[in-house]
Write an enzyme that holds these catalytic residues in place. Sequence first.
Site, PDB file in Angstrom:
ATOM      1  N   GLY A 190       0.726  -1.239   0.060  1.00 16.55           N
ATOM      2  CA  GLY A 190      -0.016  -0.067   0.116  1.00 16.55           C
ATOM      3  C   GLY A 190       0.983   1.429  -0.095  1.00 16.55           C
ATOM      4  N   CYS A 191       1.783   1.358   0.675  1.00 13.34           N
ATOM      5  CA  CYS A 191       2.839   2.540   1.070  1.00 13.34           C
ATOM      6  C   CYS A 191       3.568   2.561  -0.245  1.00 13.34           C
ATOM      7  CB  CYS A 191       3.715   2.245   2.090  1.00 13.34           C
ATOM      8  SG  CYS A 191       2.770   2.157   3.722  1.00 13.34           S
ATOM      9  N   THR A 192       4.181   1.294  -1.163  1.00  8.92           N
ATOM     10  CA  THR A 192       4.458   1.723  -2.348  1.00  8.92           C
ATOM     11  C   THR A 192       3.816   2.137  -3.325  1.00  8.92           C
ATOM     12  OG1 THR A 192       5.857  -0.105  -1.741  1.00  8.92           O
ATOM     13  CG2 THR A 192       5.747   0.343  -4.059  1.00  8.92           C
TER      14      THR A 192
ATOM     15  N   ALA B 126       3.243   5.815  -2.610  1.00  6.95           N
ATOM     16  CA  ALA B 126       4.523   6.750  -3.131  1.00  6.95           C
ATOM     17  C   ALA B 126       4.809   6.784  -4.453  1.00  6.95           C
ATOM     18  CB  ALA B 126       6.002   6.105  -2.246  1.00  6.95           C
TER      19      ALA B 126
END
Length: 155
Positions: free
Chosen positions: A46-48, A51
Amino acid sequence: MSERLQPGDVAPAFTLPDADGNEVSLADHKGRKVIVYFYPAALTPGCTKQACDFTDNLDLLAGAGYDVIGVSPDAPEKLARFREKESLKVTLLADPDKKVTEAYGAYGEKKNYGKTYMGVIRSTFVIDEQGTVERALYNVRATGHVAKIIKDLGI
């Protein structure tokens, strides 16, 4: 759990190390609009996605006068690996003691798969040129969030 910020609040000042260990302050961006987003962990799906979405739209956001800063509890070394692996162009800052994350109200109780625990609440803040919070968005989704911000800001 920390107090949530509201539009009109003064954005809490901070100075944190970036992926290269250089100190970056919110004050460095005075006179520019800034999008500060908090995410739980580098190198996770999710964070990838989030970003990469910010990176893919960075030219559009910068052209509209916005700087983008991502903050997580990860160490600068992990942020550097994240940046290299995903070719990220956004500024990534390390907040290992979560003091800044708490100051923005982005740390608190979360629920996942029926378990309750304390963690980073995926949150985004739009801060104006004077350092005032224009928008405070909590519990945002990693997917589609950047497109929604761009639409909401009229960019």
